[in-house]
Design a protein around this motif. Sequence first.
Motif, mmCIF file in Angstrom:
data_model
loop_
_atom_site.group_PDB
_atom_site.id
_atom_site.type_symbol
_atom_site.label_atom_id
_atom_site.label_comp_id
_atom_site.label_asym_id
_atom_site.label_seq_id
_atom_site.Cartn_x
_atom_site.Cartn_y
_atom_site.Cartn_z
ATOM 1 N N ALA A 174 0.783 -1.088 -0.074
ATOM 2 C CA ALA A 174 -0.077 0.023 0.167
ATOM 3 C C ALA A 174 0.852 1.268 -0.007
ATOM 4 O O ALA A 174 0.432 2.165 -0.816
ATOM 5 C CB ALA A 174 -0.958 0.087 1.184
ATOM 6 N N VAL A 178 0.888 4.382 -2.988
ATOM 7 C CA VAL A 178 0.448 5.680 -2.695
ATOM 8 C C VAL A 178 2.005 6.403 -2.989
ATOM 9 O O VAL A 178 1.570 7.462 -3.469
ATOM 10 C CB VAL A 178 0.047 5.779 -1.200
ATOM 11 N N THR A 191 -8.398 7.566 0.062
ATOM 12 C CA THR A 191 -8.464 5.850 0.314
ATOM 13 C C THR A 191 -9.670 5.304 0.520
ATOM 14 O O THR A 191 -10.445 6.075 1.266
ATOM 15 C CB THR A 191 -7.321 5.426 1.171
ATOM 16 N N THR A 193 -10.982 1.964 2.297
ATOM 17 C CA THR A 193 -10.057 1.066 2.898
ATOM 18 C C THR A 193 -10.608 -0.190 2.905
ATOM 19 O O THR A 193 -11.852 -0.437 2.627
ATOM 20 C CB THR A 193 -10.073 1.516 4.404
ATOM 21 N N TYR A 205 -4.369 0.417 4.981
ATOM 22 C CA TYR A 205 -4.579 1.690 5.583
ATOM 23 C C TYR A 205 -3.430 2.530 6.332
ATOM 24 O O TYR A 205 -2.835 3.638 5.915
ATOM 25 C CB TYR A 205 -5.690 2.069 6.640
ATOM 26 N N PHE A 208 -0.985 3.492 3.578
ATOM 27 C CA PHE A 208 -1.478 4.743 2.769
ATOM 28 C C PHE A 208 -1.152 5.962 3.615
ATOM 29 O O PHE A 208 -0.513 6.941 3.435
ATOM 30 C CB PHE A 208 -3.078 4.853 2.778
ATOM 31 N N VAL A 222 -10.700 9.470 4.100
ATOM 32 C CA VAL A 222 -10.703 8.300 4.143
ATOM 33 C C VAL A 222 -12.197 7.978 4.319
ATOM 34 O O VAL A 222 -13.032 8.581 4.802
ATOM 35 C CB VAL A 222 -10.041 7.915 5.564
ATOM 36 N N PHE A 250 -6.487 5.721 -3.597
ATOM 37 C CA PHE A 250 -5.999 4.288 -3.279
ATOM 38 C C PHE A 250 -6.956 3.320 -2.697
ATOM 39 O O PHE A 250 -7.623 3.629 -1.736
ATOM 40 C CB PHE A 250 -4.813 4.085 -2.384
ATOM 41 N N ALA A 252 -8.609 -0.459 -1.620
ATOM 42 C CA ALA A 252 -7.791 -1.667 -0.958
ATOM 43 C C ALA A 252 -8.023 -2.911 -1.533
ATOM 44 O O ALA A 252 -7.430 -3.898 -0.861
ATOM 45 C CB ALA A 252 -7.972 -1.689 0.586
#
Length: 335
Positions: A174, A178, A191, A193, A205, A208, A222, A250, A252
Amino acid sequence: MAGAGQPTIDEVARLAGVSRGTASRVINGGAHVSPAAHEKVLKAIEELQYVPSRAARSLVTQRNDAVALAISDANPRLFTEHPFFSEVIVGIDTVLAESDLELMLVLGASVRERNRLRRQLSSRRVDGIMLLSLHGEDPLYELAEQADVPVVYGGKPLGVEPPHYVDADNRGGARQAVEHLVTTGRQRIATVTGPMDMDVGVARYHGFRDALGSAGLPAHRVANADFTAASAVRAMADLLDRFPDLDAVFVAADSMAAAALGVLHERGRRIPQDVAVVGFDDRATALTTHPPLTTVHQPVQALGAEMAKMLLSLMAGRPATSLILPTRLVIRQST
């Protein structure tokens, strides 16, 4: 040669000219058999094409030649929505196929399934167990800890450090994803998650946050999801509502990233001109999205294979060490 049907151990003993007990010890790997008798029994087995039954063998070896894979997930679309699990099973089966062990699959999210597994463990119907997808203080964790058989975890459980597990470098992967977004000039990175009651969700997470912290960028964009496409749709919509100026996300898991891309397209965001997207897994989904998805590759079949190898080592009384498999970034057109 024997008549119709499966030859019996008595027929093997008669053809070899030995007692039934001697034939049984040779067939089931017992000791205290002379080399001459051993050779005679092997020749009789070959001539009769005798195949020992699993039940008979277990009486001698005190093993059932079966292991369990318990997945703590009640999703009825588990294998269609999450090909991760299918690939893990392929990796496990590749190793077990060489050991003559049977694989028993248990979906241990319900009380009924957990009770069934508890009975199998207490009566030693399986010789070892592998666990996947544990959430928080999952009842399967306590069940496995009480089992008198070797246990291997696929993915480290949240908040504990079991002696034997195989996992991917979720945090490092991760972070690399990022960092890639940062190097392409993105500064308002969000992100979606994974589930935060699982170590995999928390680790990704944290990766990130690691990357944004190193770059001096805020990490407050988030939205939480649970690895399902529906949760990713809600999370991506929520991010766009709260942070309409975000320029990268991003996600997950690839399955969730595909759903997030759909929301971005619906909101008129161009990929990657307006918003860059990175996923995690590198499953087939990543090649079929529009555009193809930049993602973090994790060796899922290898994870299953290493779980099986570790379990076999423990069952044989050999030491085993937990293992973290490397991940790597695969860059495509979504960034």
